[in-house]
Design an enzyme around this catalytic site. Structure first.
Site, PDB file in Angstrom:
ATOM      1  N   TYR A   1      34.248  38.318  31.635  1.00 40.94           N
ATOM      2  CA  TYR A   1      35.187  37.741  30.693  1.00 40.94           C
ATOM      3  C   TYR A   1      35.067  38.430  29.339  1.00 40.94           C
ATOM      4  O   TYR A   1      33.962  38.526  28.806  1.00 40.94           O
ATOM      5  CB  TYR A   1      34.831  36.290  30.386  1.00 40.94           C
ATOM      6  CG  TYR A   1      34.955  35.272  31.455  1.00 40.94           C
ATOM      7  CD1 TYR A   1      35.847  34.215  31.289  1.00 40.94           C
ATOM      8  CD2 TYR A   1      34.151  35.279  32.585  1.00 40.94           C
ATOM      9  CE1 TYR A   1      35.930  33.205  32.235  1.00 40.94           C
ATOM     10  CE2 TYR A   1      34.233  34.287  33.537  1.00 40.94           C
ATOM     11  CZ  TYR A   1      35.128  33.251  33.349  1.00 40.94           C
ATOM     12  OH  TYR A   1      35.208  32.261  34.277  1.00 40.94           O
TER      13      TYR A   1
ATOM     14  N   HIS B   1      38.531  25.022  32.360  1.00 36.79           N
ATOM     15  CA  HIS B   1      37.967  24.946  31.013  1.00 36.79           C
ATOM     16  C   HIS B   1      38.854  25.599  29.957  1.00 36.79           C
ATOM     17  O   HIS B   1      39.606  26.515  30.265  1.00 36.79           O
ATOM     18  CB  HIS B   1      36.608  25.664  30.971  1.00 36.79           C
ATOM     19  CG  HIS B   1      35.654  25.207  32.010  1.00 36.79           C
ATOM     20  ND1 HIS B   1      34.875  26.080  32.722  1.00 36.79           N
ATOM     21  CD2 HIS B   1      35.336  23.974  32.468  1.00 36.79           C
ATOM     22  CE1 HIS B   1      34.110  25.408  33.565  1.00 36.79           C
ATOM     23  NE2 HIS B   1      34.376  24.124  33.445  1.00 36.79           N
TER      24      HIS B   1
ATOM     25  N   ASP C   1      31.976  19.736  36.164  1.00 37.33           N
ATOM     26  CA  ASP C   1      33.366  20.005  36.516  1.00 37.33           C
ATOM     27  C   ASP C   1      33.939  18.919  37.421  1.00 37.33           C
ATOM     28  O   ASP C   1      35.099  18.534  37.285  1.00 37.33           O
ATOM     29  CB  ASP C   1      33.503  21.373  37.178  1.00 37.33           C
ATOM     30  CG  ASP C   1      33.310  22.522  36.192  1.00 37.33           C
ATOM     31  OD1 ASP C   1      33.250  22.264  34.974  1.00 37.33           O
ATOM     32  OD2 ASP C   1      33.212  23.670  36.650  1.00 37.33           O
TER      33      ASP C   1
ATOM     34  N   LYS D   1      41.359  34.788  26.882  1.00 34.39           N
ATOM     35  CA  LYS D   1      40.421  35.354  27.847  1.00 34.39           C
ATOM     36  C   LYS D   1      41.069  36.514  28.579  1.00 34.39           C
ATOM     37  O   LYS D   1      42.239  36.457  28.946  1.00 34.39           O
ATOM     38  CB  LYS D   1      40.009  34.301  28.885  1.00 34.39           C
ATOM     39  CG  LYS D   1      39.263  33.129  28.298  1.00 34.39           C
ATOM     40  CD  LYS D   1      38.935  32.096  29.353  1.00 34.39           C
ATOM     41  CE  LYS D   1      38.203  30.929  28.710  1.00 34.39           C
ATOM     42  NZ  LYS D   1      37.869  29.888  29.676  1.00 34.39           N
TER      43      LYS D   1
END
Length: 180
Positions: A132, A62, A168, A72
């Site tokens: 994250y 992603h 996904d 990130k």
């Protein structure tokens, strides 16, 4: 903290410098001034947690598109994962290359993934959790993804995933024109 470069330009493994004694261990896992001195983003307005029950779970790959691409900083707070960044920046010297790091709760390491890179991971054991730190808030209409097994990247996953959600699994292969 130590910043170890990877095969993806601007992506780093962040290793902690743990101090241990009879009480246990202490380590600084983030410091805004240290990150800024490295030229890395020091502010993260959004944080997320990903809990994964079973070994072989794949999430990704992603990213968030312009005008709000995400940086990130990912770390495992429980368990162990094979974490991957894929460079989707056409002007980057590492365009379409990927880098991986094994993140685990014992070493407390992290993966700094720059804007314009896609991210995914495969759990290496049961009961994994990732934390994250995100440089941007999530914008659903800018959410994008590419196939985990896309031949454009040829990621050397440690084994074939056994759990992938429908979204996904349905992601298409990378195309510069359709993924911006």
């Amino acid at each position: 903290m130590k910043f170890v470069p990877t095969a993806v330009s601007g992506a780093f493994v962040v290793e902690v410098e743990a101090r241990s004694d009879d009480r246990g261990m202490f380590a600084r896992t983030f410091d805004a001034q240290t990150f800024a001195a490295q030229g890395l983003v020091p502010v993260y307005p959004q944080c997320n947690v990903s809990q994964n029950h079973k070994r072989g779970t794949l999430r990704g790959i992603h990213y968030q598109a312009e005008p709000r691409p995400e940086i990130k900083l990912v770390r495992a707070t429980r368990g162990r994962v094979f974490d991957v960044a894929v460079d989707l920046r056409p002007d980057s010297p590492s365009y379409l290359k990927w880098a991986s790091v094994e993140l685990d709760a014992i070493s407390h390491n992290a993966f700094y993934i720059p804007a314009g890179c896609a991210h995914g991971f495969l759990t290496l054991e049961d009961d994994c959790e990732l934390f994250y730190q995100m440089s941007e808030t999530y914008v659903p209409e800018l959410a994008r993804g590419v196939r985990w097994d896309d031949p454009a990247f040829s990621i050397a996953w440690p084994f074939t995933p056994s759990i992938i959600n429908e979204r996904d699994a349905a992601l298409e292969s990378y195309s510069q024109e359709t993924n911006l």
